[in-house]
Structure formats: structure tokens, C-alpha cells
Design an enzyme around this catalytic site. Sequence first.
Site, PDB file in Angstrom:
ATOM      1  N   TYR A   1      37.652  26.870  42.248  1.00  0.00           N
ATOM      2  CA  TYR A   1      37.903  28.138  41.546  1.00  0.00           C
ATOM      3  C   TYR A   1      36.655  28.996  41.755  1.00  0.00           C
ATOM      4  O   TYR A   1      35.893  28.769  42.695  1.00  0.00           O
ATOM      5  CB  TYR A   1      38.184  27.763  40.070  1.00  0.00           C
ATOM      6  CG  TYR A   1      38.608  28.877  39.167  1.00  0.00           C
ATOM      7  CD1 TYR A   1      39.836  29.516  39.332  1.00  0.00           C
ATOM      8  CD2 TYR A   1      37.795  29.295  38.120  1.00  0.00           C
ATOM      9  CE1 TYR A   1      40.229  30.538  38.476  1.00  0.00           C
ATOM     10  CE2 TYR A   1      38.179  30.308  37.262  1.00  0.00           C
ATOM     11  CZ  TYR A   1      39.397  30.927  37.448  1.00  0.00           C
ATOM     12  OH  TYR A   1      39.783  31.934  36.601  1.00  0.00           O
TER      13      TYR A   1
ATOM     14  N   GLU B   1      47.985  38.326  39.875  1.00  0.00           N
ATOM     15  CA  GLU B   1      46.558  38.066  39.996  1.00  0.00           C
ATOM     16  C   GLU B   1      45.937  38.887  41.114  1.00  0.00           C
ATOM     17  O   GLU B   1      46.472  38.935  42.235  1.00  0.00           O
ATOM     18  CB  GLU B   1      46.371  36.561  40.292  1.00  0.00           C
ATOM     19  CG  GLU B   1      44.973  36.062  40.112  1.00  0.00           C
ATOM     20  CD  GLU B   1      44.480  36.094  38.677  1.00  0.00           C
ATOM     21  OE1 GLU B   1      45.175  35.568  37.789  1.00  0.00           O
ATOM     22  OE2 GLU B   1      43.390  36.660  38.445  1.00  0.00           O
ATOM     23  N   ASP B   2      44.847  39.520  40.820  1.00  0.00           N
ATOM     24  CA  ASP B   2      44.009  40.207  41.799  1.00  0.00           C
ATOM     25  C   ASP B   2      44.756  41.261  42.624  1.00  0.00           C
ATOM     26  O   ASP B   2      44.634  41.329  43.857  1.00  0.00           O
ATOM     27  CB  ASP B   2      43.275  39.183  42.688  1.00  0.00           C
ATOM     28  CG  ASP B   2      42.175  38.463  41.892  1.00  0.00           C
ATOM     29  OD1 ASP B   2      42.131  38.637  40.655  1.00  0.00           O
ATOM     30  OD2 ASP B   2      41.364  37.751  42.489  1.00  0.00           O
TER      31      ASP B   2
ATOM     32  N   ASP C   1      46.987  38.600  34.669  1.00  0.00           N
ATOM     33  CA  ASP C   1      45.835  37.857  34.164  1.00  0.00           C
ATOM     34  C   ASP C   1      44.573  38.716  34.120  1.00  0.00           C
ATOM     35  O   ASP C   1      43.777  38.620  33.184  1.00  0.00           O
ATOM     36  CB  ASP C   1      45.636  36.642  35.082  1.00  0.00           C
ATOM     37  CG  ASP C   1      44.476  35.782  34.671  1.00  0.00           C
ATOM     38  OD1 ASP C   1      44.295  35.599  33.461  1.00  0.00           O
ATOM     39  OD2 ASP C   1      43.766  35.271  35.561  1.00  0.00           O
ATOM     40  N   ASP C   2      44.377  39.558  35.134  1.00  0.00           N
ATOM     41  CA  ASP C   2      43.145  40.354  35.185  1.00  0.00           C
ATOM     42  C   ASP C   2      43.097  41.375  34.057  1.00  0.00           C
ATOM     43  O   ASP C   2      42.025  41.676  33.527  1.00  0.00           O
ATOM     44  CB  ASP C   2      43.017  41.057  36.543  1.00  0.00           C
ATOM     45  CG  ASP C   2      42.939  40.030  37.641  1.00  0.00           C
ATOM     46  OD1 ASP C   2      41.949  39.288  37.684  1.00  0.00           O
ATOM     47  OD2 ASP C   2      43.898  39.926  38.427  1.00  0.00           O
TER      48      ASP C   2
ATOM     49  N   ASN D   1      32.926  38.689  39.140  1.00  0.00           N
ATOM     50  CA  ASN D   1      32.917  37.503  40.000  1.00  0.00           C
ATOM     51  C   ASN D   1      32.930  37.909  41.466  1.00  0.00           C
ATOM     52  O   ASN D   1      33.356  39.019  41.773  1.00  0.00           O
ATOM     53  CB  ASN D   1      34.184  36.671  39.728  1.00  0.00           C
ATOM     54  CG  ASN D   1      34.229  36.149  38.316  1.00  0.00           C
ATOM     55  OD1 ASN D   1      33.228  35.668  37.803  1.00  0.00           O
ATOM     56  ND2 ASN D   1      35.386  36.266  37.679  1.00  0.00           N
TER      57      ASN D   1
ATOM     58  N   ASN E   1      35.320  33.603  31.240  1.00  0.00           N
ATOM     59  CA  ASN E   1      36.262  33.700  32.367  1.00  0.00           C
ATOM     60  C   ASN E   1      37.675  33.533  31.824  1.00  0.00           C
ATOM     61  O   ASN E   1      37.904  32.738  30.907  1.00  0.00           O
ATOM     62  CB  ASN E   1      35.953  32.601  33.388  1.00  0.00           C
ATOM     63  CG  ASN E   1      36.740  32.767  34.664  1.00  0.00           C
ATOM     64  OD1 ASN E   1      37.957  32.592  34.687  1.00  0.00           O
ATOM     65  ND2 ASN E   1      36.059  33.120  35.732  1.00  0.00           N
TER      66      ASN E   1
END
Length: 605
Positions: free
Chosen positions: A128, A270-271, A293-294, A447, A492
Site C-alpha cells: 500500500y 479511488e484516485d 474514498d478520497d 501521499n 490515512n
Amino acid sequence: MWKLGRSAWNLRQVRSFSAAVSGPCIVHKRGTDILHDPWYNKDTGFPLTERDRLGLRGLLPPRVISFEQQYERFMNSYRSLEHNTRGESNSIVSLAKWRILNRLHDRNETLYYRVLIDNIKDFAPIIYTPTVGLVCQNYGGLYRRPRGMYFSAKDKGEMMSMIYNWPSHHVDMIVVTDGSRILGLGDLGVQGIGIPIGKLDIYVAAAGINPQRVLPVMLDVGTNNQKLLQDNLYLGLRQPRLEGDEYLSIVDEFMEAAHSRWPKAVIQFEDFQMKWAFETLQRYRKRFCMFNDDIQGTAGVALAGLLGAVRAQGRPLNDFVKQKIVVVGAGSAGIGVLKTAKQMVTKMLGSDESAEVQCQFWLLDKDGLVTKARNSLDPAVAPFARGLGPGEVEGLHEGASLLEVVKKVKPHVLLGLSGVGGIFNAEVLKAMRESDCPRPAIFPMSNPTTNAECTPEDVFKYVGENAIFASGSPFNDVPLGEGKIGYVNQANNMYLFPGIGLGALLSGARHISDGMLQAAAECLASYMTDDQIQKGILFPSISSIRLITTRVGAAVVRAAIAEDLAEGHGDVDLKQLTNMSELDTMDYVARNMWYPIYSPLVHEK
Ligand SMILES: NC(=O)c1ccc[n+]([C@@H]2O[C@H](COP(=O)([O-])OP(=O)(O)OC[C@H]3O[C@@H](n4cnc5c(N)ncnc54)[C@H](O)[C@@H]3O)[C@@H](O)[C@H]2O)c1
Ligand SMILES: O=C(O)C[C@H](O)C(=O)O
Ligand SMILES: [Mg+2]
């Protein structure tokens, strides 16, 4: 508010519950087909009787090695690798560790997930954040075997049938990306598949989702990364990203296809770059059981950290409404955090209008302080643009620099979600010494590690030993001399997304509401004791991630029931769910977690 607090539950109970659910496993293959299937493969661990039953006799060395011995052998190889790569650069060592873990993943999933669960604190940084970022950047060279599904712009009109190419009849959890904003590394196109794979590994380790029931997905709509477009060996579509309706029609088609085959699966976005992150969330959140999620996972973790900072300052929780918070980064994550923080202020004050007046938030993006004087404000950002003039901090102006803002506002909290490494520089951190609060909180949440806004060493050096620190990527605690420690927290979204997904799945929620997300965040916020918080420890250790996820998952299940969104899961109907006490709900969640052990294999044609 803090309903699902600490209980008699501990990690051992969670494990023994989950271990108890494994029975014999039916296989429809024999011989080498089994050895080459990482899901069934036990390598040298097949007992002789099973070797006979499954046509494996003679295909393996004669000695049977126990699971524990296999485990030990792997860990020994891992430790030798650590020893042999001493002195090499961080990236060489991390990639070597990722390779050895990935090879095990490809060969023997049971052993892989057991070593992952047992060593999650050491292995999370490899599978991860931060190593997964490096893996995505080097994906072409590291590629050996496919994992997950790829839907590209060339597959338009075909997805409804393609989805049946996935071998598993049951899928519980899907993580999908379009690769457009991978961590703080930008557009990595198809190489971003590493992120859904890593997130789903965390789902298995933390939430006990059965690895046969997870699906990582890449929506390849092209890339705007020129370096990748010019690379002959790039594995994705070599075309610019689709935009507008063309883009949305691909995502729509995928969502319909996934939903028609697995209507109860939870889908995590995600992303995605900001514009699509917000647009798709709004488009799908009432139609499918999905979340971003972000935006939403990150917001809950940040809120737990922000509330923890209030407690660490020795103030009552309701003083959160008075916290002066500077957020650097007005993207999907930063805006998600501010929205959730504002909801909390509204809840504490009891009305929208008071929250509007009282919110002490300042937001900066690449052009500095965001104010109402800015031309062409993004609609998602506009509600957080600061006014200028009477009642506002004097001397601030549109586009003011971070240093100016920190000096003038003297914030209690400085939170980074900008993706820009090092922007909380020595000057900014020294200015935080003048914060109006004796324990300023610095949260460089970007990150991977190189994109973190600052390091803990700099925070404890420049802001002072009283500072509270939480970063998105892992760092080590900082020795401060005379036995004192500067504690490092990892803020996180891995603390929340597994519980959000698991809770949504086990409640059979029709969709994922703000109330369910808030329940998850409040559960995490109430997790730590006052003693821990006083020391500056805001989040639990990653080693207890299964226990955390059990509690968060249970909180989400109960919120779904309370909001009439639950429909039940498997044999457990809504009535049974509704009759469960808090503790029963945690039992239920823990019992439904998969735990890796070798099940006896039974062959059926
Ligand atoms: N810790 C976590 O759990 C977590 C969760 C989500 C995202 N993140 C990290 O947060 C970062 C941002 O994610 P995102 O989805 O919001 O990205 P994004 O691209 O949507 O937003 C980035 C924002 O940062 C701003 N920015 C860029 N340069 C800046 C500068 N020099 N000064 C101030 N602001 C600047 C941009 O204007 C934009 O508003 C990434 O590094 C991501 O990995 C961390
Ligand atoms: O992936 C992570 O580590 C957290 C977050 O989802 C991110 O995009 O940075
Ligand atoms: Mg992310």
C-alpha cells in the site's frame, strides 16, 4: 454521539471468530491446474491424502511441510532479503520487498494473506502507500501476470458481456480507478491499477473480505501523461483522455455492467481527478452502493484527527467549532475534509446558519488563499472561499501565500492535502509556533512519502515538542531526547474505507449515506483513550486494523439500519439485523470476516 465505544472485544476474539467459519472447499479441477491456481494451491503443504484425492501425487517433492513451516520459510526469505539489501536505496529495497510479496500472492493466496494479516504494520507500507506509488510508476517493468479487470474506451458496448469473463460468481467489493490522480503522482493511466489492487489487499487484511470476492478495476480512457503516451512499452491506450459525455458513458456502462452481475457488491471509487471524483459521486451515490474514498473516507479520518487534536489540547469536544483550521489543497480530498468538518460544526451548533458564520476555515490551492474575490471559482470550492473585509482576519488578500496566512491567522491546525512535498517548510512551521494554541496540530496528509508536506522531524524541531503530528504516509516516531518521544500518527483513509465497505456490505445497504459515513468517523474518533490522546497518539496502531474495522463496520451497519437503508445480507434478514444489540452487531461483523487457513479440498467434476 459516541455510541460504539470500547467494549470487551479484542483482536484474539475477532480472529477466533473468523477462523471458525472455514469449512471444506469444493474444487472443480485436479493436478497441475490446482498447483497453478493461487487460491487453492498449498505448495508443499498438501497432505498425502489430498495429494491422492486431487491427482497431485508425484507432482510435488515427497515431504509435507506444515503451514507454520511454510510461513517461517517465507519470513526467513523476507528477512534475508532485508539483510542482503542493507545499504541500498529506499526504492530498491521497497521494490524488492514488493516483488517477493507479489510472487507469493501470485503463487499461494492463503499464505500470502496470512503473512499480510500477521505483519500488517510492516507490510502495509509495501503493498500500500508509499511503495504502491512506486509500483504504479514502474508498472510496465514489473508486470508479470494480470490481476483485476481492464475496461477501456475500446470496449464501449461490450462491457455487459465482458463482465462475465471474471471467473468468480460472487463479488463483494470492487475498487475502481481511471488512473487520473494516483496518490500525489498525477496521471499514471493504466498503471494506476496498482491502487485498486493495494486497496483490496487492505480490504482482505482489515475487513476480512474473501479474496475470491474482490475485483480491482481499471477504466482506461486514455492518459494525458505525455511520457506514457510516448512510451512504446506503455500497456494502456495511447490516446488522450476521453472528456465530457464520452468519458461518462464509459463509467456509466461499467457501473451498469458491474451492478447487473453483482447487484449487492460495494463499489469504491479511488484516485479519480477532482472533477470526475465529485461528478461521479453525485451521479451514482443514490443509484448504487458506492462511495468515493478520497472524498469521503479521507474526510472521516481527518475529522477523527481534528477531534483528537481538540481533545489533546485538553478542551471539550464542542470547542471544535472554535478551531482555526488552514487546509492546503482544494482538491477532492481537501474539499471532502472541509465539507465533513462543516457538517460537524453544524451538528454541534444545531443550525446551518450559525455554522456558516462560525466556521474558522481557510483554504489554499496552487494560487494561494481562496477568497470570494477569485474569478471562476469551482462550484465545489466556492462554499469555502473566504470573505475579505470586516469581521475577517486583517491583512489577508486573495491569493495570499501560505506563510502569510499562517502568520496572520495563527491557526490551531495546519492540514495538507496538496500533493506537494515539503511546502510546510521551515518558515511556515516556525510561524506555527505562534499559533493561538499550545498544541498546534500539523497534518501533512499527502501521499506518498516524498509528497508529504513536511516530515515529523521538522515539525518537532520547528513547531515544538508539543506539536501533534499526523501524516498520510507512514513515518517513524521521533526521539526528542531524555526519553521523550514525538509521536507520529498515520492519518490515512485505510482506517475507515475497509469498515465503510464492510458495513455497507453486511447491512445490505441500498446506498451509502452521510449518516453511515459519519458513524464510521465518530467510531474512529472515539477509539483512543484520553491518556493516549494526551500523549499525542490520535489513531490506533495499524496492527489492530481488524479490530478497528470490526467496530467501524458495526457502526456503519447500525447507521444503515437506523436510516432504513439496510436490506440484510445473505441469510441474515433485516428483522434479524434490527434485533441485534451493539455487541451482537460486532459479533456478526467479526463472524463474517474471512481468515486464511488451508481448508480441506474436495474434488467435484
Ligand atoms: N491521507 C489520506 O488518507 C489521503 C486521502 C486522499 C488523498 N490524499 C492525498 O492528498 C493529495 C491530494 O489529493 P486530491 O485528490 O485532493 O488531489 P487533487 O489533485 O484533487 O487536489 C490537489 C489540490 O492541491 C492544490 N495545490 C497544488 N499545488 C499547491 C501548492 N503549491 N500550494 C497549495 N495548494 C496546491 C491544487 O490546486 C488542488 O486544489 C494527494 O497527495 C493524495 O495522495 C491523502
Ligand atoms: O492511497 C492512500 O494511501 C490514501 C489515499 O487514498 C490517497 O489517494 O492518497
Ligand atoms: Mg486514494
